[in-house]
Design a protein around this motif. Structure first.
Motif, PDB file in Angstrom:
ATOM      1  N   ASP A 153       0.827  -1.208   0.000  1.00  0.00           N
ATOM      2  CA  ASP A 153       0.000   0.000   0.000  1.00  0.00           C
ATOM      3  C   ASP A 153       0.864   1.262   0.000  1.00  0.00           C
ATOM      4  O   ASP A 153       1.762   1.408   0.830  1.00  0.00           O
ATOM      5  N   GLU A 154       0.590   2.179  -0.943  1.00  0.00           N
ATOM      6  CA  GLU A 154       1.375   3.415  -1.017  1.00  0.00           C
ATOM      7  C   GLU A 154       1.012   4.375   0.117  1.00  0.00           C
ATOM      8  O   GLU A 154       1.852   5.109   0.616  1.00  0.00           O
ATOM      9  N   THR A 155      -0.251   4.377   0.530  1.00  0.00           N
ATOM     10  CA  THR A 155      -0.701   5.278   1.599  1.00  0.00           C
ATOM     11  C   THR A 155      -0.830   4.485   2.893  1.00  0.00           C
ATOM     12  O   THR A 155      -1.877   4.468   3.532  1.00  0.00           O
ATOM     13  N   PHE A 156       0.258   3.838   3.313  1.00  0.00           N
ATOM     14  CA  PHE A 156       0.191   2.897   4.428  1.00  0.00           C
ATOM     15  C   PHE A 156      -0.300   3.499   5.747  1.00  0.00           C
ATOM     16  O   PHE A 156      -1.247   2.997   6.313  1.00  0.00           O
ATOM     17  N   PRO A 157       0.289   4.564   6.271  1.00  0.00           N
ATOM     18  CA  PRO A 157      -0.210   5.032   7.572  1.00  0.00           C
ATOM     19  C   PRO A 157      -1.665   5.479   7.530  1.00  0.00           C
ATOM     20  O   PRO A 157      -2.440   5.166   8.418  1.00  0.00           O
ATOM     21  N   ARG A 158      -2.053   6.187   6.475  1.00  0.00           N
ATOM     22  CA  ARG A 158      -3.442   6.623   6.380  1.00  0.00           C
ATOM     23  C   ARG A 158      -4.351   5.483   5.956  1.00  0.00           C
ATOM     24  O   ARG A 158      -5.521   5.469   6.285  1.00  0.00           O
ATOM     25  N   GLY A 159      -3.826   4.520   5.218  1.00  0.00           N
ATOM     26  CA  GLY A 159      -4.626   3.415   4.723  1.00  0.00           C
ATOM     27  C   GLY A 159      -5.114   2.477   5.815  1.00  0.00           C
ATOM     28  O   GLY A 159      -6.043   1.710   5.601  1.00  0.00           O
ATOM     29  N   CYS A 160      -4.493   2.520   6.981  1.00  0.00           N
ATOM     30  CA  CYS A 160      -4.892   1.629   8.077  1.00  0.00           C
ATOM     31  C   CYS A 160      -6.226   2.026   8.690  1.00  0.00           C
ATOM     32  O   CYS A 160      -6.805   1.245   9.441  1.00  0.00           O
ATOM     33  N   THR A 161      -6.709   3.222   8.406  1.00  0.00           N
ATOM     34  CA  THR A 161      -7.981   3.657   8.993  1.00  0.00           C
ATOM     35  C   THR A 161      -9.179   3.231   8.161  1.00  0.00           C
ATOM     36  O   THR A 161     -10.302   3.308   8.628  1.00  0.00           O
ATOM     37  N   SER A 162      -8.966   2.777   6.954  1.00  0.00           N
ATOM     38  CA  SER A 162     -10.063   2.356   6.086  1.00  0.00           C
ATOM     39  C   SER A 162     -10.440   0.910   6.384  1.00  0.00           C
ATOM     40  O   SER A 162      -9.574   0.039   6.469  1.00  0.00           O
ATOM     41  N   THR A 163     -11.733   0.650   6.552  1.00  0.00           N
ATOM     42  CA  THR A 163     -12.174  -0.698   6.924  1.00  0.00           C
ATOM     43  C   THR A 163     -12.074  -1.699   5.793  1.00  0.00           C
ATOM     44  O   THR A 163     -12.215  -2.896   6.022  1.00  0.00           O
ATOM     45  N   ASN A 164     -11.811  -1.262   4.580  1.00  0.00           N
ATOM     46  CA  ASN A 164     -11.662  -2.216   3.484  1.00  0.00           C
ATOM     47  C   ASN A 164     -10.203  -2.506   3.167  1.00  0.00           C
ATOM     48  O   ASN A 164      -9.899  -3.066   2.122  1.00  0.00           O
ATOM     49  N   SER A 165      -9.283  -2.140   4.051  1.00  0.00           N
ATOM     50  CA  SER A 165      -7.872  -2.457   3.833  1.00  0.00           C
ATOM     51  C   SER A 165      -7.447  -3.618   4.725  1.00  0.00           C
ATOM     52  O   SER A 165      -7.977  -3.822   5.818  1.00  0.00           O
ATOM     53  N   LEU A 166      -6.495  -4.374   4.256  1.00  0.00           N
ATOM     54  CA  LEU A 166      -5.961  -5.506   5.010  1.00  0.00           C
ATOM     55  C   LEU A 166      -5.257  -5.039   6.275  1.00  0.00           C
ATOM     56  O   LEU A 166      -5.309  -5.704   7.316  1.00  0.00           O
ATOM     57  N   CYS A 167      -4.643  -3.878   6.213  1.00  0.00           N
ATOM     58  CA  CYS A 167      -3.913  -3.327   7.352  1.00  0.00           C
ATOM     59  C   CYS A 167      -4.840  -3.105   8.543  1.00  0.00           C
ATOM     60  O   CYS A 167      -4.465  -3.381   9.676  1.00  0.00           O
ATOM     61  N   PHE A 168      -6.043  -2.613   8.286  1.00  0.00           N
ATOM     62  CA  PHE A 168      -6.997  -2.350   9.359  1.00  0.00           C
ATOM     63  C   PHE A 168      -7.299  -3.624  10.145  1.00  0.00           C
ATOM     64  O   PHE A 168      -7.275  -3.637  11.364  1.00  0.00           O
ATOM     65  N   TYR A 169      -7.558  -4.712   9.439  1.00  0.00           N
ATOM     66  CA  TYR A 169      -7.909  -5.955  10.111  1.00  0.00           C
ATOM     67  C   TYR A 169      -6.702  -6.640  10.732  1.00  0.00           C
ATOM     68  O   TYR A 169      -6.826  -7.341  11.730  1.00  0.00           O
ATOM     69  N   SER A 170      -5.522  -6.429  10.166  1.00  0.00           N
ATOM     70  CA  SER A 170      -4.341  -7.010  10.790  1.00  0.00           C
ATOM     71  C   SER A 170      -4.000  -6.292  12.087  1.00  0.00           C
ATOM     72  O   SER A 170      -3.339  -6.848  12.956  1.00  0.00           O
ATOM     73  N   LEU A 171      -4.454  -5.064  12.255  1.00  0.00           N
ATOM     74  CA  LEU A 171      -4.298  -4.362  13.530  1.00  0.00           C
ATOM     75  C   LEU A 171      -5.467  -4.637  14.469  1.00  0.00           C
ATOM     76  O   LEU A 171      -5.300  -4.676  15.691  1.00  0.00           O
ATOM     77  N   LEU A 172      -6.648  -4.841  13.909  1.00  0.00           N
ATOM     78  CA  LEU A 172      -7.840  -5.043  14.727  1.00  0.00           C
ATOM     79  C   LEU A 172      -7.867  -6.419  15.395  1.00  0.00           C
ATOM     80  O   LEU A 172      -8.266  -6.543  16.553  1.00  0.00           O
ATOM     81  N   LEU A 173      -7.423  -7.439  14.695  1.00  0.00           N
ATOM     82  CA  LEU A 173      -7.513  -8.800  15.205  1.00  0.00           C
ATOM     83  C   LEU A 173      -6.726  -9.025  16.495  1.00  0.00           C
ATOM     84  O   LEU A 173      -7.277  -9.586  17.451  1.00  0.00           O
ATOM     85  N   PRO A 174      -5.464  -8.604  16.614  1.00  0.00           N
ATOM     86  CA  PRO A 174      -4.759  -8.828  17.883  1.00  0.00           C
ATOM     87  C   PRO A 174      -5.364  -8.053  19.056  1.00  0.00           C
ATOM     88  O   PRO A 174      -5.165  -8.424  20.204  1.00  0.00           O
ATOM     89  N   VAL A 175      -6.084  -6.986  18.776  1.00  0.00           N
ATOM     90  CA  VAL A 175      -6.732  -6.222  19.846  1.00  0.00           C
ATOM     91  C   VAL A 175      -8.049  -6.879  20.254  1.00  0.00           C
ATOM     92  O   VAL A 175      -8.399  -6.940  21.431  1.00  0.00           O
ATOM     93  N   THR A 176      -8.781  -7.400  19.295  1.00  0.00           N
ATOM     94  CA  THR A 176     -10.105  -7.959  19.549  1.00  0.00           C
ATOM     95  C   THR A 176     -10.049  -9.251  20.357  1.00  0.00           C
ATOM     96  O   THR A 176     -10.864  -9.456  21.254  1.00  0.00           O
ATOM     97  N   ILE A 177      -9.108 -10.107  20.070  1.00  0.00           N
ATOM     98  CA  ILE A 177      -9.049 -11.422  20.718  1.00  0.00           C
ATOM     99  C   ILE A 177      -8.807 -11.311  22.228  1.00  0.00           C
ATOM    100  O   ILE A 177      -9.546 -11.921  23.004  1.00  0.00           O
ATOM    101  N   PRO A 178      -7.818 -10.530  22.720  1.00  0.00           N
ATOM    102  CA  PRO A 178      -7.681 -10.422  24.182  1.00  0.00           C
ATOM    103  C   PRO A 178      -8.897  -9.791  24.864  1.00  0.00           C
ATOM    104  O   PRO A 178      -9.263 -10.176  25.965  1.00  0.00           O
ATOM    105  N   VAL A 179      -9.527  -8.832  24.185  1.00  0.00           N
ATOM    106  CA  VAL A 179     -10.725  -8.213  24.755  1.00  0.00           C
ATOM    107  C   VAL A 179     -11.844  -9.240  24.862  1.00  0.00           C
ATOM    108  O   VAL A 179     -12.544  -9.325  25.876  1.00  0.00           O
ATOM    109  N   TYR A 180     -12.015 -10.059  23.831  1.00  0.00           N
ATOM    110  CA  TYR A 180     -13.023 -11.113  23.861  1.00  0.00           C
ATOM    111  C   TYR A 180     -12.743 -12.105  24.986  1.00  0.00           C
ATOM    112  O   TYR A 180     -13.646 -12.485  25.733  1.00  0.00           O
TER     113      TYR A 180
END
Length: 71
Positions: free
Chosen positions: A27-54
């Motif tokens: 991704d060329e817009t990597f830091p800003r691209g992580c905020t979009s819910t249709n990017s792989l980066c968003f979910y790769s950051l969301l998953l490690p946070v979601t599992i411990p909370v669950y």
């Protein structure tokens, strides 16, 4: 068949980290691209946070049921 919990606790962060590095390299817009819910980066950051909370809230609920049942 699902892998065991110790295997998942190692595998999920590693897969998420691999997705994050993949996103950073593709991704060329990597830091800003992580905020979009249709990017792989968003979910790769969301998953490690979601599992411990669950797990925390699952244990919290289980502990509440145990305390309610024994009092």
């Amino acid at each position: 068949v699902l892998p065991s919990l110790p295997t998942l606790t190692v595998l999920v962060p590693l897969l998420s980290l691999a997705g994050l590095f993949y996103s950073a390299s593709v991704d060329e817009t990597f830091p800003r691209g992580c905020t979009s819910t249709n990017s792989l980066c968003f979910y790769s950051l969301l998953l490690p946070v979601t599992i411990p909370v669950y797990v925390f809230f699952h244990l919290w609920t289980w502990m509440g049921i145990k305390l309610f049942r024994h009092n």
